[in-house]
Scaffold this active site. Structure first.
Site, mmCIF file in Angstrom:
data_model
loop_
_atom_site.group_PDB
_atom_site.id
_atom_site.type_symbol
_atom_site.label_atom_id
_atom_site.label_comp_id
_atom_site.label_asym_id
_atom_site.label_seq_id
_atom_site.Cartn_x
_atom_site.Cartn_y
_atom_site.Cartn_z
ATOM 1 C CD GLU A 151 5.972 -2.806 -2.588
ATOM 2 O OE1 GLU A 151 5.175 -3.157 -1.711
ATOM 3 O OE2 GLU A 151 7.186 -2.668 -2.366
ATOM 4 C CG ASP B 117 -8.929 7.352 -4.372
ATOM 5 O OD1 ASP B 117 -7.880 7.053 -4.986
ATOM 6 O OD2 ASP B 117 -9.162 8.496 -3.956
ATOM 7 C CG ASN C 254 -7.705 10.189 -9.078
ATOM 8 O OD1 ASN C 254 -6.580 10.050 -9.557
ATOM 9 N ND2 ASN C 254 -8.304 11.362 -9.036
ATOM 10 C CG ASP D 45 3.303 -0.976 3.842
ATOM 11 O OD1 ASP D 45 3.823 0.030 4.338
ATOM 12 O OD2 ASP D 45 3.755 -2.128 3.989
ATOM 13 C CG ASP E 269 -4.164 10.510 -4.687
ATOM 14 O OD1 ASP E 269 -4.318 9.654 -5.581
ATOM 15 O OD2 ASP E 269 -4.737 10.431 -3.591
HETATM 16 C C1 NAG Z 1 7.970 0.500 9.642
HETATM 17 O O1 NAG Z 1 8.055 -0.681 8.883
HETATM 18 C C2 NAG Z 1 7.842 -0.504 7.500
HETATM 19 C C3 NAG Z 1 7.883 -1.877 6.837
HETATM 20 O O2 NAG Z 1 9.020 -2.576 7.193
HETATM 21 C C4 NAG Z 1 8.883 0.440 6.921
HETATM 22 O O3 NAG Z 1 8.634 0.657 5.544
HETATM 23 C C5 NAG Z 1 8.823 1.766 7.678
HETATM 24 O O4 NAG Z 1 9.847 2.606 7.215
HETATM 25 C C6 NAG Z 1 8.966 1.531 9.175
HETATM 26 N N1 NAG Z 1 8.776 2.804 9.860
HETATM 27 C C7 NAG Z 1 9.764 3.441 10.479
HETATM 28 C C8 NAG Z 1 9.389 4.731 11.139
HETATM 29 O O5 NAG Z 1 10.908 3.027 10.524
HETATM 30 CA CA CA Z 2 -5.620 7.833 -4.898
#
Ligand code: NAG
Ligand code: CA
Length: 148
Positions: A54, A104, A106, A72, A109
Site C-alpha cells: 500500500e 505523520d 505517529n 488514500d 491512530d
Molecule cells: C472511491 O474509490 C476508492 C478507490 O477505488 C475506494 O476505496 C472507495 O471505497 C470509493 N468510495 C466510495 C464511496 O465508493
Molecule cells: Ca498518524
C-alpha cells in the site's frame, strides 16, 4: 536571536509533518506491540505485506488517483470517503479524524483505524493491494530476520 526562534519554530513544524519510512522489522515490531498479530484472524505477516504494497512503509504516502476523487492516506492508505475527512468531499469518517493525521510519523491512530477497517465484513479485502499481493501467499519473508 530572532533567527534562532524562527529555526526552532520551523523545526517544530517540520517534526510534526516528518515522513517516517519504516523498515520491515521496525514496523513488524510496532504492529505486534499494538495487537495486530492475529487481529480479526489475520497474522502479523498479512499486515506487514499489506503496508509494503500500500505505501512502501512510508507514512507520507498519498494517492490522489482514485476515479471517484477520493484520496488514500498514509501507511495503510486509508480512504478519505470512508475513514477520515479531508474536507474536500463528504466522508463517512468512520475513524472520526482528519486524514492528515494518517501522514505523520505517529502511527498509533493509523493502527486504531486499520482495526476498524478490518472489522467490516470485507476484512482485509478492503485493501486491494493485500488481495493482489498477499492473500493466500506464503508471507514468511515479511517477518524473516525480525526476531519476533
Ligand atoms: C472511491 O474509490 C476508492 C478507490 O477505488 C475506494 O476505496 C472507495 O471505497 C470509493 N468510495 C466510495 C464511496 O465508493
Ligand atoms: Ca498518524
Amino acid at each position: 536571536m530572532r533567527s534562532i526562534l524562527i529555526i526552532t519554530l520551523l523545526s517544530c513544524f517540520c517534526a510534526a509533518y516528518e515522513a517516517k519510512i519504516f523498515s520491515k522489522c521496525e514496523l513488524a515490531h510496532k504492529l505486534k506491540t499494538k495487537g495486530l498479530d492475529g487481529y480479526h484472524g489475520y497474522s502479523l505477516a498479512n499486515w506487514v505485506c499489506m503496508a509494503q504494497y500500500e505505501s512502501n512503509f512510508n507514512t507520507q504516502s498519498v494517492n490522489r488517483k482514485n476515479a471517484n476523487g477520493s484520496t488514500d492516506y498514509g501507511l495503510f492508505q486509508l480512504n478519505s470517503q470512508w475513514w477520515c475527512t479531508n474536507s474536500k468531499q463528504p466522508s463517512a469518517n468512520a475513524c472520526s479524524t482528519t486524514c492528515s493525521k494518517f501522514l505523520d510519523d505517529n502511527i498509533d491512530d493509523d493502527i486504531v483505524c486499520a482495526k476498524r477497517v478490518v472489522r467490516d465484513p470485507k476484512g482485509m479485502s478492503a485493501w486491494r493491494a493485500w488481495v493482489k499481493h498477499c492473500k493466500g501467499k506464503d508471507l514468511s519473508k515479511y517477518l524473516a530476520g525480525c526476531n519476533l
